[in-house]
Design a protein around this motif. Sequence first.
Motif, PDB file in Angstrom:
ATOM      1  N   MET A 105     -11.336 -35.517 -24.945  1.00 17.97           N
ATOM      2  CA  MET A 105     -12.087 -36.029 -23.737  1.00 17.97           C
ATOM      3  C   MET A 105     -11.271 -37.324 -23.558  1.00 17.97           C
ATOM      4  N   ALA A 106     -10.654 -37.984 -24.483  1.00 14.65           N
ATOM      5  CA  ALA A 106      -9.750 -39.448 -24.055  1.00 14.65           C
ATOM      6  C   ALA A 106      -8.839 -38.793 -23.053  1.00 14.65           C
ATOM      7  N   VAL A 107      -7.961 -37.864 -23.583  1.00 13.32           N
ATOM      8  CA  VAL A 107      -6.840 -37.331 -22.657  1.00 13.32           C
ATOM      9  C   VAL A 107      -7.435 -36.881 -21.307  1.00 13.32           C
ATOM     10  N   GLU A 108      -8.435 -36.102 -21.253  1.00  8.01           N
ATOM     11  CA  GLU A 108      -9.141 -35.734 -19.821  1.00  8.01           C
ATOM     12  C   GLU A 108      -9.286 -37.007 -19.155  1.00  8.01           C
ATOM     13  N   THR A 109     -10.109 -38.131 -19.666  1.00  3.97           N
ATOM     14  CA  THR A 109     -10.466 -39.339 -18.892  1.00  3.97           C
ATOM     15  C   THR A 109      -9.160 -39.979 -18.360  1.00  3.97           C
ATOM     16  N   GLN A 110      -8.121 -40.079 -19.031  1.00  5.27           N
ATOM     17  CA  GLN A 110      -6.753 -40.701 -18.823  1.00  5.27           C
ATOM     18  C   GLN A 110      -6.385 -39.971 -17.304  1.00  5.27           C
ATOM     19  N   GLY A 111      -6.476 -38.573 -17.495  1.00  4.47           N
ATOM     20  CA  GLY A 111      -6.258 -38.170 -16.311  1.00  4.47           C
ATOM     21  C   GLY A 111      -6.808 -38.142 -15.250  1.00  4.47           C
ATOM     22  N   ASP A 112      -8.275 -38.487 -15.341  1.00  6.55           N
ATOM     23  CA  ASP A 112      -9.118 -38.744 -14.228  1.00  6.55           C
ATOM     24  C   ASP A 112      -8.902 -40.199 -13.695  1.00  6.55           C
ATOM     25  N   HIS A 113      -8.339 -41.118 -14.463  1.00  5.66           N
ATOM     26  CA  HIS A 113      -8.072 -42.334 -14.284  1.00  5.66           C
ATOM     27  C   HIS A 113      -6.820 -42.493 -13.243  1.00  5.66           C
ATOM     28  N   SER A 114      -5.832 -41.583 -13.956  1.00  7.67           N
ATOM     29  CA  SER A 114      -4.865 -41.646 -13.238  1.00  7.67           C
ATOM     30  C   SER A 114      -4.798 -41.038 -11.963  1.00  7.67           C
ATOM     31  N   LEU A 115      -5.487 -39.792 -11.775  1.00 11.04           N
ATOM     32  CA  LEU A 115      -5.753 -39.422 -10.475  1.00 11.04           C
ATOM     33  C   LEU A 115      -6.538 -40.467  -9.424  1.00 11.04           C
ATOM     34  N   ALA A 116      -7.411 -41.209  -9.747  1.00 11.62           N
ATOM     35  CA  ALA A 116      -8.168 -42.072  -9.127  1.00 11.62           C
ATOM     36  C   ALA A 116      -7.353 -43.222  -8.645  1.00 11.62           C
ATOM     37  N   LEU A 117      -6.280 -43.588  -9.480  1.00  9.58           N
ATOM     38  CA  LEU A 117      -5.283 -44.647  -9.155  1.00  9.58           C
ATOM     39  C   LEU A 117      -4.447 -44.097  -7.948  1.00  9.58           C
ATOM     40  N   GLY A 118      -3.956 -42.798  -8.236  1.00 12.03           N
ATOM     41  CA  GLY A 118      -2.896 -42.091  -7.455  1.00 12.03           C
ATOM     42  C   GLY A 118      -3.480 -42.076  -6.104  1.00 12.03           C
ATOM     43  N   VAL A 119      -4.899 -41.809  -5.816  1.00 13.13           N
ATOM     44  CA  VAL A 119      -5.510 -41.459  -4.616  1.00 13.13           C
ATOM     45  C   VAL A 119      -5.541 -42.724  -3.710  1.00 13.13           C
ATOM     46  N   TYR A 120      -5.927 -43.722  -4.743  1.00 15.44           N
ATOM     47  CA  TYR A 120      -6.327 -45.331  -4.061  1.00 15.44           C
ATOM     48  C   TYR A 120      -4.752 -45.676  -3.790  1.00 15.44           C
TER      49      TYR A 120
END
Length: 133
Positions: free
Chosen positions: A103-118
């Motif tokens: 779950m921590a790895v998945e969440t890190q991916g979600d966070h990276s995606l959000a920052l990339g989109v921003y």
Amino acid sequence: MLEKISVLAKASDMARHASARHRVIAENVANADTPGYRARDLRPFSELVNAGGVNEAFTPRATRPEHLLGQAPGRPAAFEPVVRADRAAPNGNSVSLETESIMAVETQGDHSLALGVYSKAVDILRIGLGRSR
């Protein structure tokens, strides 16, 4: 001004969701040996956005007939953890360190995606204004 641009607002909301989920995962890991502790998690961000878990539910709107559907602005309500339905050990604890790691790895991916989109959305705005990085 930038908070009124929906893609930036959603990317920011997704990053906040990932941060809150990391906090819940850390609490689960910290309580891995606590008898009776039940593992918790947040509802997926997509559920919060599409099911009305955000202050204003995701309601697309078209600005012209051929336009891909846009979206209404909205901010997430407080992210409330829910108890997961994992199997519990004999002491009543349901935390699995392997599950928490995944779950921590998945969440890190979600966070990276959000920052990339921003970041890319801000770059597009700069180009539109005639400015570069």
